[in-house]
Design an enzyme around this catalytic site. Structure first.
Site, short mmCIF file in Angstrom:
data_model
loop_
_atom_site.label_atom_id
_atom_site.label_comp_id
_atom_site.label_asym_id
_atom_site.label_seq_id
_atom_site.Cartn_x
_atom_site.Cartn_y
_atom_site.Cartn_z
N ASP A 185 -5.45 -22.80 85.91
CA ASP A 185 -5.71 -23.74 86.99
C ASP A 185 -4.62 -23.43 88.01
OD1 ASP A 185 -5.47 -25.88 88.79
OD2 ASP A 185 -6.42 -27.24 87.37
N HIS A 186 -5.00 -22.78 89.10
CA HIS A 186 -3.95 -22.23 89.97
C HIS A 186 -3.07 -23.33 90.59
CE1 HIS A 186 -6.76 -23.01 93.28
NE2 HIS A 186 -5.76 -22.84 94.11
N HIS A 248 -8.18 -29.53 89.24
CA HIS A 248 -6.95 -29.66 90.01
C HIS A 248 -6.46 -31.12 90.13
CE1 HIS A 248 -7.95 -25.61 90.80
NE2 HIS A 248 -8.68 -25.80 91.88
C1 BG6 Z 1 -10.54 -23.54 94.13
C2 BG6 Z 1 -11.89 -24.06 94.56
O1 BG6 Z 1 -10.33 -23.80 92.77
O2 BG6 Z 1 -9.52 -24.16 94.88
C3 BG6 Z 1 -12.09 -23.87 96.05
O3 BG6 Z 1 -12.91 -23.40 93.85
C4 BG6 Z 1 -10.94 -24.44 96.83
O4 BG6 Z 1 -13.32 -24.45 96.48
C5 BG6 Z 1 -9.61 -23.93 96.28
O5 BG6 Z 1 -11.08 -24.08 98.19
C6 BG6 Z 1 -8.45 -24.64 96.93
O6 BG6 Z 1 -7.27 -24.01 96.57
P1 BG6 Z 1 -5.98 -24.04 97.51
O7 BG6 Z 1 -4.94 -23.34 96.71
O8 BG6 Z 1 -6.36 -23.35 98.77
O9 BG6 Z 1 -5.69 -25.48 97.73
#
Ligand code: BG6
Length: 497
Positions: A185-186, A248
């Site tokens: 989960d980044h 997230h």
């Molecule tokens: C991803 C989603 O997990 O996270 C995307 O699939 C979203 O739809 C993205 O845009 C948002 O990531 P960040 O790091 O740009 O907030």
């Protein structure tokens, strides 16, 4: 020499896709440039597209030039990195691809000597996970080699509901041990998100206040100004609840609500997060409308530019019911949080890109300075996740002058100002952790299952009950107006980030 001298091979499935070009390769390159990527390393990439090694390297160079935090300083330095990249065109459903991967890995490992450390990365659409995991198992590629490790990183989405997530887990468990599996989960790799635990557990002043006796409400906002871009077809099946909330935002809630773990290690940290998930009051089908709200963007203006509505986006049905905005009201039923509402919201094409967590504290029990205590803002701690990473605490201060009037002021900390430079990308930290075998910032299968279980009644009601409204909002706004009434029930209102 690099920081950790630990040879490894990374095998990327789905290497011609966006994730590899925009995130994985730029992160690997930045780690290499910062001398933190263990060496020697090899990156074996595969996808269906026919390409030579050199074509692939050129493509990756373009991705790095566009997206990496650190740009290649010279052709020579890039070439050294690129010489570790190889590309094998092939169909991930075909067992013959895995024989090729195996022979490439065996050759690389024989040439460089040392332990056979292997990390597989599923960067494909999830519909291919079954084939990849099954084929890795059948080809004997999932087994750890003597003295080495074998791990697999799986990208979200982990299933699209509780049952499919369980099926994915069973598949993984049939081929890998749980400690070989890294569900990414980044958000957990973002510096500001990692800092939540540091803020809470490395400072003595917050913990005594961090509970129902002092906190009135928690708001978690992940707002995006972008629309669905080129991912309309994927998003139609996902929607905001699956795409952002299930992973997230619920992770952020767990970091805010969890008890102190006994140590900062994968087991204790993930145990505490699971306890939070188990303490969230289930959303009964009859209460879906009180606990959840959905919306979809129509045409509008974002940053002064006219943008189409969701239903006009490529790959989206003209009568789509997919939500691009979701809000939840959750209650964590335990001694620490009983009665404190947690409001979560996320949406695409909102006014601006801003993710933050706001902890609103209770007001003073009695206000001696003015009659109307409501005129004094409650203390609020805002953790800004992105952009403008930092934290701010609002406190009341005396406005200079002969009269005793109060104004809210902000004690503000900005990462950029204090530490300078750019923070590492989330994928840099997470890739490095997977290579070093640290799963603290990765998701455990039981957490994922709990998250799906919590949201199942909402997913079902939204899919099947035509009476549940899908509120329209204008692109470039802060979401549907109905969201204001949704939060007003507890007397609150959404913050403007
Ligand atoms: C991803 C989603 O997990 O996270 C995307 O699939 C979203 O739809 C993205 O845009 C948002 O990531 P960040 O790091 O740009 O907030």
């Amino acid at each position: 020499m690099a920081a950790h001298d630990e040879p490894f091979s990374l095998v990327i499935f789905g290497a011609s896709g966006d994730l590899t070009r925009r995130k994985l390769m730029p992160a690997l390159w930045s780690l290499y440039a910062g001398r933190t990527l263990p060496e020697p390393f090899a990156i074996v990439s595969t996808a269906r597209t026919e390409m030579s090694d050199d074509d692939f390297r050129r493509r990756m160079r373009e991705g790095v030039d566009e997206f990496a935090r650190v740009k290649p300083p010279s052709a020579q330095v890039w070439d050294r990195f690129a010489s570790a990249l190889t590309y094998i065109p092939g169909d991930p459903t075909d067992p013959r691809l895995y024989a090729k991967v195996e022979s490439a890995l065996t050759r690389i490992e024989a040439e460089r000597g040392g332990a056979a450390n292997r990390l597989y990365y599923c960067a494909t659409p999830p519909s291919l996970y079954d084939d990849i995991i099954g084929n890795l198992g059948a080809a004997g590629l999932a087994r750890a080699r003597p003295g080495g490790f074998t791990r697999i990183v799986v990208e979200k989405p982990f299933g699209h509901d509780y049952e499919s997530a369980q099926a994915l887990d069973r598949l993984l468990a049939g081929v890998f041990h749980e400690d070989q599996v890294y569900r990414i989960d980044h958000y957990l790799g973002k510096e500001t998100v990692q800092n939540i635990l540091v803020l809470r557990f490395a400072n003595g002043i917050f913990e005594p206040l961090w509970n129902r006796n002092h906190v009135a409400e928690v708001q978690i906002t992940v707002a995006e100004s972008l629309g669905v871009e080129t991912r309309g077809a994927y998003y139609e099946e996902a929607g905001a609840l699956r795409d952002m909330m299930q992973n997230h935002l619920l992770q952020l809630l767990c970091l805010i609500a969890m008890e102190p773990p006994v140590s900062f290690e994968a087991g204790p940290v993930r145990d505490e997060k699971n306890k939070v998930m188990r303490a969230i009051r289930p959303i009964e089908p009859a209460r879906v409308r009180d606990s959840a709200l959905r919306g979809q963007y129509g045409p509008g203006f974002v940053e002064g530019k006219a943008v189409p509505g969701y239903r006009q986006e490529k790959g989206v049905a003209a009568d789509s019911k997919t939500e691009t905005y979701a809000a939840l009201r959750l209650i964590v039923e335990n001694w620490r949080w009983a009665g404190v509402p947690f409001y979560l919201r996320t949406g695409k094409r909102l006014k601006k890109r801003a993710s933050e967590i706001a902890i609103r504290f209770q007001r003073t029990p009695h206000m001696i300075f003015q009659r109307d205590p409501a005129g004094v803002e409650a203390n609020t701690l805002v953790i800004r996740i992105q952009p403008d990473e930092g934290m701010a605490l609002t406190v009341a201060a005396k406005t200079p002058g002969p009269e005793l009037t109060l104004s809210p002021v902000r004690l503000d900390f900005r990462y950029g100002e204090v530490f300078g430079g750019e923070s590492p990308e989330a994928y840099e930290r997470l890739l490095l952790d997977a290579i070093h075998g640290d799963a603290t910032l990765y998701l455990r299968g039981d957490w994922v299952a709990q998250a799906w279980k919590l949201l199942t009644p909402v997913l079902e009601a939204w899919a099947r009950d035509p009476a549940v409204p899908l509120s329209a909002y204008e692109a470039g706004s802060w979401g549907p107006t109905e969201a204001d009434a949704f939060i007003a029930r507890d007397g609150g209102s959404w913050r403007t980030p």
